[in-house]
Enzyme design. Structure first.
Site, mmCIF file in Angstrom:
data_model
loop_
_atom_site.group_PDB
_atom_site.id
_atom_site.type_symbol
_atom_site.label_atom_id
_atom_site.label_comp_id
_atom_site.label_asym_id
_atom_site.label_seq_id
_atom_site.Cartn_x
_atom_site.Cartn_y
_atom_site.Cartn_z
ATOM 1 N N ARG A 261 0.828 -1.210 0.000
ATOM 2 C CA ARG A 261 0.000 0.000 0.000
ATOM 3 C C ARG A 261 0.861 1.258 0.000
ATOM 4 N NH1 ARG A 261 -5.403 -2.184 3.346
ATOM 5 N NH2 ARG A 261 -6.040 -3.405 1.534
ATOM 6 N N TYR B 81 -7.165 0.256 -6.820
ATOM 7 C CA TYR B 81 -6.570 -1.053 -6.522
ATOM 8 C C TYR B 81 -5.817 -1.062 -5.200
ATOM 9 C CZ TYR B 81 -2.278 0.443 -9.218
ATOM 10 O OH TYR B 81 -1.168 1.062 -9.713
ATOM 11 N N GLU B 82 -5.397 -2.288 -4.832
ATOM 12 C CA GLU B 82 -4.727 -2.512 -3.528
ATOM 13 C C GLU B 82 -5.635 -2.068 -2.378
ATOM 14 O OE1 GLU B 82 -1.880 -4.239 -3.769
ATOM 15 O OE2 GLU B 82 -1.973 -4.428 -1.580
ATOM 16 N N GLY B 83 -6.942 -2.333 -2.526
ATOM 17 C CA GLY B 83 -7.939 -1.874 -1.552
ATOM 18 C C GLY B 83 -8.416 -0.490 -1.941
ATOM 19 N N GLN C 133 -9.751 1.599 2.564
ATOM 20 C CA GLN C 133 -8.682 2.110 3.433
ATOM 21 C C GLN C 133 -9.283 2.873 4.613
ATOM 22 O OE1 GLN C 133 -5.557 1.246 2.714
ATOM 23 N NE2 GLN C 133 -6.146 0.363 0.742
#
Lengths: 587, 587
Positions: free
Chosen positions: B292, B437-439, B444
């Protein structure tokens, strides 16, 4: 491929018939006395069929293929010509035009509703008729009778299209720097020479003739904007031979790829003066309010199609458990995205923006109609005084929400939103240009605060605040709306106070309003949305047993309770940001 | 064509050496005791040459050509292979890796500075090494010795690249829905079958082997995320023959077109289990903080290149008169755009975001180094406790500012910004994916507030507020910073109060924090930026006779005076938005 579009006819009718009660007003406006709500609704139903079924399906392909340039000729993307022919055959270019020139004489309000649909369906394609309509307004107001007779009927019928040729490579926002020359000839024509860039629709395959309105300088012109003249330069001369106008290339852009953005070279091209010498900018400014409202509708169109598609997707797509499980999801492994609070807030925000902005857009159009037709002088003058304030606000706010709203909607699709095929990412890209052209949004803010309000000590705002206050008064007795009415009243007073404070402080620190103009426009825009939500809520309240009206009321209340309070923060910013804004050091 | 990139080496050194005083810390960290500030600076100088001269020139072409797919094979755009070879030859993939596996053992902080530059120069290209570095971390932490020996040295050297195969078409954010199967074989391997989508770098022509880390289910797996196992599936088997892994196609996307986004089908492909059965998600989560932070650096990179280019353009391009005429413009017909207040405010905002975020990014990396190497247990635990809080904030805030900042920068170019050739519009498009992306950024925010802070009654925040308060104390005696220090202290107290209020109210209305999580993360991020600006201002103040430091101080003060006060409005929102957020009615 791409998003589908369903024209929100019932929502449009709610605004036209119930919120603004426009049909009642038409009965008092010369030329519109025979128009009733049902006829208007039928016009919009037909427009909806064109926008949803003919135009929307060309949007994704238009983006994929874009325009192609070859040796001065431009081809529009597949489907654009056919859509144009259908549009012309149905007589749509004539909708808001004067019957004297072959128009249908319908109100601007209906034309605005039409353009909301067209822009939602295909922004790039809609650039072509949108610019022609601007040229129509300009010629109608300023060209001599001969030019009018030669060009207006063909533009009204859609046989010919038109452009506005302003920008040169060194002169974007600053028209005073323009260099294109116009040399008077013995026969009364002008010879125009120069190169213009970013000319939307400068060349295309939709019509054989294209009428260019070119800002240029006569030999004796003073420097700056007071030396600009407006010249009509047709692609084909009256005898049908080609003029000395050439498209030297088109731009590869972030979006609106189906709209040909042309570099146009005029090489001693033949033209005719429109209006007075050196008064070209004034001639162009006449249609500025209409043109900026057109751009605002691009923002509204993107917001509407993004919102309706995001809602559809969020109801279908299931991911994870929401903290409050959707009732429909007990037998499913996950809840619809629409049940997740963050997405629900996004979706309500998009809906509240869309519905509030539709009220403001249509109100602005209603005022345009009144400013043109209202026999009651006081009411006509009120409309004419409100328009210059509303115009920069709706242009800047709608285009900002159009782009950021499309981007918020993209987030609903997650990774799928980033994929071209899904379609939402095209709207994010297409919508971005509207924040730039027809006067950047920063220029709109300066226009509102620095040019229009402060020189008059903020007094023109009173007219706007009267509308706000009278809505607050009308709503405070309505069950459930007292708190929201009080918030609107406070916001209206706060806006007036902030304006007065700025007027006072600007006398000491002249640069101050230039620094805060963007915050100011956002605050004024949000207060106007508050007005629109409150009015919609008041109209919907008596019918809230009907689920359709209950949803209208919920949406308006969401705007009033979740979004309007941000005015407070914007006004605080305006009051508190007295800190220096230092110059930028050299590199 | 496209934007140029000059790595901001002096700004980076200011943060590393002066603001964070990282070199002093290295002397206490095992493995870094020999590293000094000058050596680190030399590493970054070399990295800057690669990023600016080798990588940045491939960015625009990468966008224009994109990747091409043919019968399972993917070609990267022109220039990508050559840049990759140069990157590998110079040993860059090994920079932050363990010397046991051929790495250079340098701190995460330098790797983060390297990736800031790579992402600024070419986000799409940087996806390839970025994902490989994530796989390195995962294998290092969880794979058995045999797998480590077989794969780590090749990944560290850059001979092989790697992917993370998570998403399936019905399972984006919700990994519990994954269906890909892994069947144990008699020889101890697994047979992996299923289809994964959105696999960055799933196929390409940069390396011959590609190491896929695949989330899938063993036959006896429980449902949901607790039944996921992580399996290593190489493109080429140890004997060099192809595995049963195929790229079925690549996506056409809004941006990062040089990064191949692949649909991967595993058809009884041979794989090896990484870590424990059913513990695959835990294995992936180990590298989540690092991954992240990587994505946050994409935001920072876009912001930096957008900012530096917008500044250059705004100083050169002249349009209209500014209210305070630029001193350099007396003989010119117009002032530089940089002199106009609205643009000046935009440019200072971009600079303040960039410089504040660099401090936060490097601080996070410094804490990563401490969490891995610090012998003092209390300090190691403090670092380890701060990281899970900082990570979602920097991921969401940096990526939001990366995209919106690039879009603000586009506005500086006006219509030219919309043209592909200029280059800024590519950064607006490329930056957009990092919010997803990546959450997603919404995830978050929920991670920060709902998962990490509220279950512990908000107490983990105290550690962050200690850092804020101690900076405020250190700065309040510094001439010129007392007011800003007080603002930061108030903001820190306000954040703590809002957190406690949310913890109390959530007990009554459990959904409340889910609705307000995005506001909360934005408030926390802005307070952290305030910390970074105040710290930078304190460090720059003693040297302000030097124009370079004077500009640093101005930029930090702009952040403190113009941007930080917005925390107040965000916290008010959190306190006041108690209104219902109704469910969305069905269509």
């Amino acid at each position: 491929m791409g998003l589908s579009y369903r024209a929100p006819l019932r929502d449009m009718r709610f605004v036209i018939d119930e919120v603004l009660q426009a049909p009642a007003g038409w009965s008092q406006l010369p030329g519109l006395t025979d128009l009733d709500a049902n006829t208007a609704a039928q016009v919009l139903e037909q427009a909806a069929v064109f926008a949803s079924e003919v135009l929307a399906p060309t949007n994704a392909d238009g983006d994929l293929h874009g325009c192609t340039w070859s040796d001065g000729q431009v081809d529009t993307p597949p489907g654009f010509r056919a859509a144009w022919r259908a549009f012309v055959d149905a007589g749509w270019p004539a909708l808001g035009c004067d019957p004297d020139w072959g128009g249908q004489g319908l109100p601007q309000l209906l034309n605005v509703a039409l353009y909301e649909m067209l822009n939602a369906a295909n922004h790039a394609w809609t650039m072509y008729p949108g610019l022609a309509h601007g040229a129509y307004e300009c010629l109608k107001a300023h060209a001599n009778a001969e030019l009018q007779q030669r060009y207006l009927p063909k533009i009204v019928s859609g046989e010919w299209l038109a452009t506005m040729c302003l920008t040169e490579s060194h002169a974007g926002s600053d028209l005073g720097l323009l260099r294109t020359r116009a040399l008077p000839q013995a026969d009364g024509t002008l010879q125009v020479s120069g190169t213009k860039i970013f000319i939307s629709g400068g060349a295309h395959d939709l019509t054989d003739n294209i009428v260019h309105l070119v800002l240029c300088r006569l030999p004796d012109a003073p420097a700056g904007t007071k030396g600009l003249s407006l010249v009509l330069v047709p692609r084909l001369l009256p005898d049908g031979t080609p003029n000395r106008v050439r498209c030297n290339g088109i731009e590869k852009k972030m979006g609106i790829k189906g709209s040909a953005t042309c570099t146009m070279s005029f090489d001693a091209a033949t033209g005719w003066l429109i209006g007075e010498p050196h008064r070209g900018l004034a001639a162009m400014f006449v249609m500025m309010n209409a043109a900026r409202l057109q751009v605002a509708l691009q923002g509204l169109g993107h917001l509407e199609i993004a919102t309706q598609n995001a809602l559809l997707y969020a109801r279908e797509r299931r991911q994870m458990r929401a903290p409050q499980r959707a009732s429909s999801a007990h037998n499913e492994p996950a809840d619809p995205i629409a049940a997740h609070p963050a997405m629900r807030r996004t979706l309500w925000t998009l809906q509240a923006w869309t519905e509030g902005q539709r009220v403001l857009a249509y109100w602005t159009a209603q005022l345009l109609d009144e400013s043109e037709r209202q026999p009651d002088l006081a009411r006509r003058e009120r409309a004419a005084a409100l328009l210059p304030l509303l115009t920069p606000i709706v242009k800047a706010m709608f285009t900002e929400h159009g782009h950021t709203g499309a981007s918020m909607a993209l987030q609903v699709w997650g990774g799928h939103g980033y994929i071209h095929e899904v379609g939402i990412e095209q709207h994010v890209r297409d919508a971005r240009i509207a924040m730039v052209y027809e006067g950047t949004n920063e220029i709109q803010a300066i226009d509102l605060l620095v040019r229009k309000l402060l020189p008059a000590g903020g007094r023109p705002l009173d007219l706007l605040c009267e509308a706000l206050d009278s809505e607050a008064e009308a709503s405070e007795q309505v069950p459930g709306l007292a708190a929201a009415a009080a918030v609107l009243q406070t916001a209206s007073a706060g806006l007036r106070d902030a304006t007065r404070a700025l007027a006072v402080d600007a006398a000491v620190e002249p640069e101050l309003p230039w620094r805060l103009a963007d915050d100011y426009l956002r605050a004024a825009g949000l207060v106007l949305l508050g007005w629109a939500w409150l009015r919609s809520a008041r109209v919907a309240t008596p019918h809230q047993d009907d689920p359709w009206y209950a949803r209208k009321l919920q949406c308006a209340l969401f705007g009033l309770e979740w979004l309007l309070p941000d005015v407070d923060a914007l006004l605080r910013r305006i009051i508190s940001r007295r800190a220096a804004l230092p110059p930028l050091p050299d590199a």
